[in-house]
Design a protein around this motif. Structure first.
Motif, mmCIF file in Angstrom:
data_model
loop_
_atom_site.group_PDB
_atom_site.id
_atom_site.type_symbol
_atom_site.label_atom_id
_atom_site.label_comp_id
_atom_site.label_asym_id
_atom_site.label_seq_id
_atom_site.Cartn_x
_atom_site.Cartn_y
_atom_site.Cartn_z
ATOM 1 N N LEU A 28 0.529 -22.018 -42.694
ATOM 2 C CA LEU A 28 -0.706 -22.594 -42.166
ATOM 3 C C LEU A 28 -1.765 -22.539 -43.244
ATOM 4 N N GLY A 29 -2.383 -23.645 -43.532
ATOM 5 C CA GLY A 29 -3.470 -23.616 -44.498
ATOM 6 C C GLY A 29 -3.661 -24.953 -45.173
ATOM 7 N N ARG A 30 -4.555 -24.931 -46.124
ATOM 8 C CA ARG A 30 -4.768 -26.159 -46.881
ATOM 9 C C ARG A 30 -3.697 -26.258 -47.956
ATOM 10 N N PHE A 31 -3.402 -27.462 -48.340
ATOM 11 C CA PHE A 31 -2.406 -27.684 -49.381
ATOM 12 C C PHE A 31 -3.114 -27.788 -50.727
ATOM 13 N N ASN A 62 -4.040 -33.390 -44.604
ATOM 14 C CA ASN A 62 -3.456 -34.294 -45.589
ATOM 15 C C ASN A 62 -4.318 -34.374 -46.847
ATOM 16 N N ASN A 63 -3.661 -34.384 -47.994
ATOM 17 C CA ASN A 63 -4.320 -34.612 -49.271
ATOM 18 C C ASN A 63 -3.257 -35.015 -50.296
ATOM 19 N N LYS A 64 -3.668 -35.230 -51.538
ATOM 20 C CA LYS A 64 -2.733 -35.676 -52.577
ATOM 21 C C LYS A 64 -1.645 -34.642 -52.839
ATOM 22 N N TYR A 65 -1.995 -33.361 -52.833
ATOM 23 C CA TYR A 65 -0.990 -32.326 -53.106
ATOM 24 C C TYR A 65 0.050 -32.266 -51.989
ATOM 25 N N LYS A 66 -0.387 -32.424 -50.758
ATOM 26 C CA LYS A 66 0.569 -32.433 -49.646
ATOM 27 C C LYS A 66 1.558 -33.574 -49.827
ATOM 28 N N LYS A 67 1.075 -34.746 -50.205
ATOM 29 C CA LYS A 67 1.974 -35.881 -50.446
ATOM 30 C C LYS A 67 2.951 -35.557 -51.567
ATOM 31 N N LYS A 68 2.478 -34.877 -52.594
ATOM 32 C CA LYS A 68 3.331 -34.511 -53.732
ATOM 33 C C LYS A 68 4.463 -33.585 -53.287
ATOM 34 N N ASN A 81 15.323 -29.093 -42.855
ATOM 35 C CA ASN A 81 14.826 -27.725 -43.021
ATOM 36 C C ASN A 81 13.306 -27.623 -43.042
ATOM 37 N N ILE A 82 12.658 -28.684 -43.473
ATOM 38 C CA ILE A 82 11.203 -28.633 -43.638
ATOM 39 C C ILE A 82 10.558 -29.619 -42.679
ATOM 40 N N PHE A 83 9.632 -29.106 -41.894
ATOM 41 C CA PHE A 83 8.913 -29.898 -40.899
ATOM 42 C C PHE A 83 7.435 -29.894 -41.277
ATOM 43 N N TRP A 84 6.759 -30.993 -41.017
ATOM 44 C CA TRP A 84 5.379 -31.180 -41.456
ATOM 45 C C TRP A 84 4.459 -31.431 -40.277
ATOM 46 N N SER A 85 3.229 -30.991 -40.440
ATOM 47 C CA SER A 85 2.206 -31.259 -39.440
ATOM 48 C C SER A 85 0.851 -31.356 -40.122
ATOM 49 N N ASP A 86 -0.047 -32.069 -39.470
ATOM 50 C CA ASP A 86 -1.440 -32.002 -39.873
ATOM 51 C C ASP A 86 -1.943 -30.613 -39.495
ATOM 52 N N ILE A 87 -3.195 -30.374 -39.697
ATOM 53 C CA ILE A 87 -3.782 -29.080 -39.352
ATOM 54 C C ILE A 87 -3.572 -28.799 -37.858
ATOM 55 N N ILE A 88 -3.256 -27.563 -37.542
ATOM 56 C CA ILE A 88 -3.100 -27.180 -36.143
ATOM 57 C C ILE A 88 -4.100 -26.069 -35.830
ATOM 58 N N LEU A 89 -4.715 -26.177 -34.668
ATOM 59 C CA LEU A 89 -5.800 -25.272 -34.276
ATOM 60 C C LEU A 89 -5.601 -24.788 -32.841
ATOM 61 N N ASN A 90 -6.360 -23.788 -32.486
ATOM 62 C CA ASN A 90 -6.464 -23.284 -31.117
ATOM 63 C C ASN A 90 -5.092 -22.965 -30.515
ATOM 64 N N ASN A 91 -4.823 -23.419 -29.283
ATOM 65 C CA ASN A 91 -3.566 -23.085 -28.607
ATOM 66 C C ASN A 91 -2.342 -23.539 -29.397
ATOM 67 N N LEU A 92 -2.459 -24.670 -30.071
ATOM 68 C CA LEU A 92 -1.340 -25.161 -30.860
ATOM 69 C C LEU A 92 -1.028 -24.187 -32.002
ATOM 70 N N LYS A 93 -2.068 -23.663 -32.629
ATOM 71 C CA LYS A 93 -1.877 -22.684 -33.711
ATOM 72 C C LYS A 93 -1.230 -21.409 -33.172
ATOM 73 N N TRP A 94 -1.738 -20.896 -32.062
ATOM 74 C CA TRP A 94 -1.184 -19.660 -31.501
ATOM 75 C C TRP A 94 0.234 -19.886 -30.985
ATOM 76 N N GLY A 95 0.522 -21.083 -30.503
ATOM 77 C CA GLY A 95 1.880 -21.410 -30.106
ATOM 78 C C GLY A 95 2.812 -21.450 -31.300
ATOM 79 N N ALA A 96 2.342 -22.020 -32.409
ATOM 80 C CA ALA A 96 3.155 -22.079 -33.630
ATOM 81 C C ALA A 96 3.445 -20.678 -34.152
#
Length: 166
Positions: A28-31, A62-68, A81-96
């Protein structure tokens, strides 16, 4: 944290049904280059070549580094093996966090890993590097695994973590 785990998990699996019944680590975090996600992807590829399958959900804006690094993952053939998501917050974050088996932060430099602490607050282990300022505390309290911020170092702790039982 105060949240309804059942609701948070239900919300998480509604958004990520492909992760239900899968063991996965979470980023979880910025790329950014300093976060070391390229090391994580290369380590997953290295272990995959040895028939060790590590799954990870990488979530952040999303940003240029994430695309890279998404391109790197695609070039390595790691779509299973690798799954992607935009930023996740609140209940979605705690669920993750609740659904994950642990948090990863292969950082080259980190003053304080907030996502690591959030994961620890939910009794989830963390895998990180000695470049994260709380790494000594993680080791002191046996709250996770710490490596150097290198491909070989992070591959080693991913493999070590994979061999652990619950």
């Amino acid at each position: 944290p105060r949240f309804n785990k059942t609701k948070a998990l239900r919300y998480f699996y509604k958004k990520f049904p492909n992760l239900k019944n899968k063991r996965f680590l979470l980023f979880l975090g910025r790329f950014h280059e300093k976060k070391g996600c390229d090391i994580l992807i290369k380590a997953i590829k290295k272990l995959s070549d040895q028939n060790i399958n590590i799954n990870v959900l990488l979530a952040g804006p999303n940003n240029k580094y994430k695309k890279k690094i998404m391109n790197l993952s695609d070039n390595y053939g790691l779509k299973d093996n690798i799954f992607w998501s935009d930023i996740i917050l609140n209940n979605l974050k705690w669920g993750a966090i609740s659904a994950s088996i642990g948090m990863v932060l292969p950082s080259h430099s980190e003053n304080f890993g907030v996502a690591l602490v959030e994961s620890l607050s939910c009794s989830k282990p963390v895998l990180t590097t000695n470049k994260v300022n709380i790494s000594k505390d993680i080791l002191k309290y046996n709250a996770g695994l710490v490596s150097q911020d290198t491909l070989s170092g992070f591959s080693k702790i991913l493999m070590e973590f994979d061999k652990l039982n619950k």
